[in-house]
Design an enzyme around this catalytic site. Structure first.
Site, PDB file in Angstrom:
ATOM      1  N   SER A  22       0.847  -1.200   0.000  1.00 14.09           N
ATOM      2  CA  SER A  22       0.000   0.000   0.000  1.00 14.09           C
ATOM      3  C   SER A  22       0.877   1.242   0.000  1.00 14.09           C
ATOM      4  O   SER A  22       2.056   1.194   0.359  1.00 14.09           O
ATOM      5  CB  SER A  22      -0.899   0.015   1.234  1.00 14.09           C
ATOM      6  OG  SER A  22      -0.137   0.277   2.402  1.00 14.09           O
ATOM      7  N   ASP A  23       0.301   2.374  -0.392  1.00 18.47           N
ATOM      8  CA  ASP A  23       0.985   3.636  -0.169  1.00 18.47           C
ATOM      9  C   ASP A  23       0.824   3.997   1.314  1.00 18.47           C
ATOM     10  O   ASP A  23       0.122   3.318   2.064  1.00 18.47           O
ATOM     11  CB  ASP A  23       0.419   4.725  -1.079  1.00 18.47           C
ATOM     12  CG  ASP A  23       1.445   5.831  -1.364  1.00 18.47           C
ATOM     13  OD1 ASP A  23       2.357   6.032  -0.547  1.00 18.47           O
ATOM     14  OD2 ASP A  23       1.323   6.487  -2.410  1.00 18.47           O
ATOM     15  N   TYR A  24       1.465   5.060   1.710  1.00 19.50           N
ATOM     16  CA  TYR A  24       1.559   5.463   3.111  1.00 19.50           C
ATOM     17  C   TYR A  24       0.170   5.610   3.740  1.00 19.50           C
ATOM     18  O   TYR A  24      -0.555   6.544   3.426  1.00 19.50           O
ATOM     19  CB  TYR A  24       2.322   6.790   3.178  1.00 19.50           C
ATOM     20  CG  TYR A  24       2.944   7.149   4.491  1.00 19.50           C
ATOM     21  CD1 TYR A  24       2.171   7.510   5.591  1.00 19.50           C
ATOM     22  CD2 TYR A  24       4.320   7.171   4.647  1.00 19.50           C
ATOM     23  CE1 TYR A  24       2.744   7.873   6.787  1.00 19.50           C
ATOM     24  CE2 TYR A  24       4.918   7.534   5.845  1.00 19.50           C
ATOM     25  CZ  TYR A  24       4.119   7.885   6.912  1.00 19.50           C
ATOM     26  OH  TYR A  24       4.709   8.252   8.100  1.00 19.50           O
ATOM     27  N   THR A  25      -0.203   4.678   4.601  1.00 20.86           N
ATOM     28  CA  THR A  25      -1.490   4.614   5.314  1.00 20.86           C
ATOM     29  C   THR A  25      -2.700   4.571   4.377  1.00 20.86           C
ATOM     30  O   THR A  25      -3.824   4.845   4.811  1.00 20.86           O
ATOM     31  CB  THR A  25      -1.675   5.770   6.332  1.00 20.86           C
ATOM     32  OG1 THR A  25      -1.746   7.028   5.634  1.00 20.86           O
ATOM     33  CG2 THR A  25      -0.557   5.804   7.348  1.00 20.86           C
TER      34      THR A  25
END
Length: 769
Positions: free
Chosen positions: A294-297
């Site tokens: 995933s991307d950041y959060t």
């Protein structure tokens, strides 16, 4: 359940035909990787792992060095010992990375090594031009070399995974991350994606100077509405497949080891929880065998999209095909509970764990967890003279000469130059956006580059203006405690000093444009002019009446019609990197003749956005002739861009002959040869990027007016001419039709060859099946 059922039904209606013909069983993909030795190793390891340890492999945490969100991870050491962490990102340096790897392989039960990632975007220690600038080189060899140098420097500090390349097609320059990609064209973007993956990974990722590429952002992130970061994306399936997906597919074909999911929605479903995207398209249709992070959060942000609480969205994402959770720790904290409640299966967890472990195997980390962690290599491999020379050469090739009235450039290596502007004597701003490990103190400023390259020139310097005096822009462009380096004198006092300096010079060179922080992630702009403070400086300097050369720093196409009208010359240098000043001086004084070509259209006004060369025709096109009423136009501005895709001048000039075709009537799988003769009609040697476009004027659906299908870069001496030929096959005629079938249709075609998308010579033909 009701929402997901509706979503699946919609997806089937949209892309069912394309998917059913190419789908392969998920169980086969899970069990067979094509490497029996790896399969046996991973299967044996997983047989020893507890559910908690498997889930731990899906957890990616940050050390806090490179943040792109408000969340950070805590309790890292204890989690390492328990096997609750699969990888780290954001840190670098052999000491810190060795410390973390020691804990993982010596103090955890199964001694599984960590994977270490970092945002290595356009260089690690030696910083190259921003990716949008690198794309302007149209040189796959230079681009691949940059990626390899970045990999060799990053691995020297223990990094084995880089969050690059970003291959998002972007046609809205308000979007800050256009700086991080390769522009607007899917064909060129695909070539660059392949070159970057090859440069990072090489032919064997177990080698000490190879890293695993992470292709981002999957998918369609560059299509964000209003050019606003993290915003919704909504587009037709044909546009998706034809214009936005090809570079991702090219990266898969090049063997990219990992993908990163994007923040945006696709057909109403956020990418991080989008099963059609992460499984049906990426794995079943394209055959991707790596892992998805995933991307950041972005996993926990599924809740803000309205998909449920952290436990619910974690289950959605896992079942959709997400393998690793960056920072949010939704997998770590909820999957075991979801397993007990039947919301995910053991097979779902095992599949994701297997993919992460396979990535570590492919990197050679099980054979040597300390691969690349070598302090001696770290000390010797970074910022070498050879790497700096490569950065200088790449920067020179990336610069685009936008205007050169009267041949004012190149400058003489004598006389007096007034060097003015907030970017004239500035080291930190040379590096550009998304630089984690670069050292601004080691970058070359414009004034230093000019003085070392042309010692016979007298340089008079004035700061001239700050980047901006706009309080809102100033407060939002600089973040995490950073501040604009300002001259605190009144703006008029700075301008007056600059004007007096200009009066003493033979020529004025103004270094203006965007700060590095004005583009990149979370740096969308609604007004993409040069900031008003700097424009006030330019207006005052124009009144002096001296020849003016504008050295433009930018992370995006800017709206500069006034500057185009008033400056004698404009050299777009993007943000050039460590060797900025030297490269700029080389071009200003003619040591290198610029040959860069823009890869994203420059609009005249934000009102034209989105603007790109491969647009569709309308039923009422306006050709600039006759009455404009009831035609597709603006009543206050031209439809035409300021600078079209592929545009770029030279210190010489090039002439093109008419296009010659080997045949004008073809059938079936014949090959067509299209040829032009290109002549250097100027007085100095120069490089030219000869561009091939194809038009399909009659088809089953409305096609783009033209599409880039090839290019060739050649060097010509004054008066020299060369024939340039392109081989064209039916593959170059294919497109996605209304049923998303990728094929070509018989009929009339137009071959266009020229110096940019707006200046070509054309020849027609018929091609039957």
């Amino acid at each position: 359940m009701k929402r997901s059922s509706i979503y699946r039904s919609v997806q089937k209606m949209i892309v069912g035909a394309a998917l059913l013909s190419s789908a392969v069983p998920a169980t086969a993909q899970q069990a067979k990787s094509g490497d029996p030795k790896m399969d046996a190793f991973v299967t044996n390891l997983m047989s020893k792992m507890t559910v908690d340890e498997k889930i731990g492999q899906l957890n990616l945490v940050t050390s806090g060095a490179a943040l792109t969100g408000s969340s950070v991870n805590t309790g890292v050491v204890e989690k390492l010992k328990k096997g609750d962490i699969g990888g780290f990102f954001g840190g670098y340096g052999t000491n810190s990375i060795k410390t973390a790897q020691d804990i993982a392989v010596k103090q955890s039960r199964l001694h599984i090594p960590l994977i270490f990632g970092l945002d290595v975007i356009h260089g690690h220690r030696t910083i190259f031009p921003i990716p949008l600038g690198m794309s302007a080189t149209w040189d796959m060899g230079l681009i691949e070399r940059e990626a390899h140098i970045a990999a060799s420097e990053a691995t020297g500090e223990g990094i084995n995974w880089v969050f690059s390349p970003m291959v998002d097609i972007a046609r809205d320059p308000r979007w800050g991350r256009i700086s991080e990609g390769s522009g607007e064209d899917p064909w060129l973007g695909s070539q660059i994606a392949k070159a970057m993956v090859k440069g990072y990974q090489g032919n064997d990722m177990t080698k000490p100077d190879a890293v695993m590429a992470c292709v981002k952002h999957f998918a369609l992130y560059g299509g964000a509405e209003a050019g606003r970061e993290y915003n919704t994306v909504d587009m037709s399936p044909v546009k998706m497949y034809q214009d936005y997906l090809p570079p991702y597919k090219a990266a898969v074909d090049a063997g990219a080891g990992s993908f990163m999911s994007s923040f945006n929605t696709i057909n109403g479903m956020p990418a991080t929880g989008n099963k059609w995207l992460l499984t049906d398209l990426l794995r079943k249709q394209w055959g991707f065998k790596g892992f998805v992070v995933s991307d950041y959060t972005s996993l926990s942000e599924l809740s803000a999209h309205g998909l449920g609480d952290l436990q619910a969205v974690s289950a959605i994402a896992l079942k959709a095909g997400l393998d690793m959770d960056m920072v949010a720790e939704g997998f770590l904290t909820t999957l075991k509970k979801s397993l007990k409640e039947g919301k995910v299966t053991q097979a779902d967890i095992d599949q994701a764990c297997r993919r992460v472990l396979e990535a570590k195997y492919k990197l050679g980390l099980f054979a040597n967890p300390y691969k690349s962690i070598n302090a001696d290599v770290e000390a010797k491999a970074e910022m070498t003279d050879a790497n700096r020379q490569a950065a200088r050469e790449t920067a020179e090739h990336s610069f685009v000469l936008l205007k050169n009235k009267g041949g004012i450039l190149p400058l003489k290596k004598s006389g007096t130059i007034a060097l003015i502007g907030p970017l004239a004597d500035n080291h930190s701003e040379m590096l550009g956006t998304w630089v984690v490990a670069g050292n601004p103190a080691k970058s070359v400023s414009v004034i230093d580059g000019i003085k070392s390259t042309a010692p016979g020139v007298t340089v008079l310097y004035a700061h001239g203006s700050n980047f901006t005096d706009d309080s809102l822009l100033n407060s939002r462009a600089w973040f995490f405690g950073m501040k604009q380096v300002k001259d605190n004198r009144p703006a008029q006092e700075q301008i007056d000093e600059a004007v007096e300096t200009a009066k003493k010079a033979d020529v004025v060179v103004v270094a203006v444009g965007e700060s590095a922080n004005m583009s990149g992630e979370s740096s969308s702009r609604s007004d993409i002019n040069i900031p008003e403070t700097q424009r006030d400086l330019l207006k005052a300097l124009v009144k002096v009446g001296k020849p003016m050369v504008m050295v433009l720093f930018n992370g995006r196409p800017l709206t500069i019609p006034w500057e185009d009208k008033t400056m004698n010359a404009i050299l777009d240098v993007w943000h050039p990197g460590t060797e900025a000043g030297n490269a700029i001086a080389d071009v200003l004084f003619g040591n290198y003749n610029p040959a860069g070509k823009i890869t994203a259209t420059f609009p005249r006004s934000v009102g034209q956005i989105p603007i790109y060369y491969a647009h569709k025709n309308t039923g009422r096109p306006f050709d600039g002739k006759g009455s404009a009423k009831f035609k597709s136009d603006y009543i206050d501005i031209s439809n035409d861009p300021l600078y079209p895709f592929g545009y770029g001048l030279s210190y010489t000039s090039f002439g093109y002959s008419d296009v010659k075709l080997s045949k004008t009537a073809l059938k079936g799988n014949e090959m067509l040869t299209a040829t032009v003769t290109v002549t250097n009609t100027g007085k100095v040697a120069g490089e030219e990027v000869v561009q091939l476009y194809i038009s399909d004027p009659v088809a089953s659906i409305s096609r783009s007016v033209q599409e880039l299908k090839g290019f060739k870069k050649l060097m010509l001496q004054p008066g020299e001419q060369k024939e340039v030929s392109f081989k064209i096959t039916t593959d170059d005629l294919k497109f996605y039709n209304a049923s998303l079938k990728y094929d070509w249709e018989p009929g009339e075609f137009v071959v266009r060859i020229g110096t940019n998308s707006g200046d070509t010579h054309a020849a027609g033909l018929r091609w039957d099946k």
